[in-house]
Design a protein around this motif. Sequence first.
Motif, short mmCIF file in Angstrom:
data_model
loop_
_atom_site.label_atom_id
_atom_site.label_comp_id
_atom_site.label_asym_id
_atom_site.label_seq_id
_atom_site.Cartn_x
_atom_site.Cartn_y
_atom_site.Cartn_z
N ALA A 56 0.83 -1.20 0.00
CA ALA A 56 0.00 0.00 0.00
C ALA A 56 0.87 1.26 0.00
O ALA A 56 0.61 2.21 -0.76
N ALA A 57 1.91 1.27 0.81
CA ALA A 57 2.80 2.44 0.88
C ALA A 57 3.54 2.66 -0.43
O ALA A 57 3.75 3.80 -0.86
N SER A 58 3.93 1.56 -1.08
CA SER A 58 4.63 1.72 -2.36
C SER A 58 3.70 2.29 -3.42
O SER A 58 4.11 3.12 -4.24
N CYS A 103 -1.21 -0.63 -16.17
CA CYS A 103 -1.43 0.27 -15.04
C CYS A 103 -1.17 -0.49 -13.73
O CYS A 103 -1.82 -1.50 -13.46
N PRO A 104 -0.25 -0.03 -12.91
CA PRO A 104 0.07 -0.74 -11.66
C PRO A 104 -1.11 -0.76 -10.68
O PRO A 104 -1.25 -1.71 -9.90
N PHE A 105 -1.95 0.24 -10.74
CA PHE A 105 -3.08 0.31 -9.81
C PHE A 105 -4.18 -0.67 -10.21
O PHE A 105 -4.72 -1.39 -9.37
N LEU A 106 -4.47 -0.73 -11.49
CA LEU A 106 -5.45 -1.70 -11.98
C LEU A 106 -4.95 -3.12 -11.74
O LEU A 106 -5.70 -3.98 -11.25
N VAL A 122 -5.75 2.13 -1.84
CA VAL A 122 -4.85 3.12 -2.45
C VAL A 122 -5.02 3.10 -3.96
O VAL A 122 -5.12 4.16 -4.60
N ALA A 123 -5.07 1.91 -4.53
CA ALA A 123 -5.21 1.78 -5.98
C ALA A 123 -6.55 2.36 -6.44
O ALA A 123 -6.62 3.07 -7.45
#
Length: 189
Positions: A56-58, A103-106, A122-123
């Motif tokens: 989550a922090a990253s 996309c890193p969040f997806l 976070v994402a």
Amino acid sequence: MATTDKASPRERLLDAATELFYRDGVSIGVEALCRSAGVSKRSMYQLFDSKDEVLAASLERRAPGYAARLIAGPDDAGTPRERILYVFEQAEKSSTEAGYLGCPFLATMIELKDPAHPASKVARAAKEALQEAFRDQAEAGGARDPGLLARQLMLIFDGASARAGARLESLDGLTVETVRVLLDAAGVA
């Protein structure tokens, strides 16, 4: 990885997490993460309660830079239509870079499948921020239904990101042209 000997253990962990979780997925083990960061597991657990918190922090740390790369800045000129198209031009450009995996969040949300997971939260916030930016530009550009257009733009963005990240599709103008057609249909000047 962009770590240096002078980086703190926390920074080294976040650098390693950003790279490993994106490249190898969120199931990467704590030992591999710590080994890559040059940090002991004990140190990791002194800094973070869990691997989930590191993830989550990253993502939290990555979000501002990711958004800045995609979204035209406040000093950049352009119509709302040009500002929306800019996002897709940047996405197409990113998709041609070595190591692009979408996309890193997806990817995180899909892999975790748990909306309550700290990294999913976070994402989701990062994805919602992009959708809100689309909605704001759609409204400023005179779209008939800015909320609907923003959702449609997200579908194109996420679909293009996933297909390019999986190496199923070369975006090469495809998303920009698709978005142009959609903006025309929505009445965005």
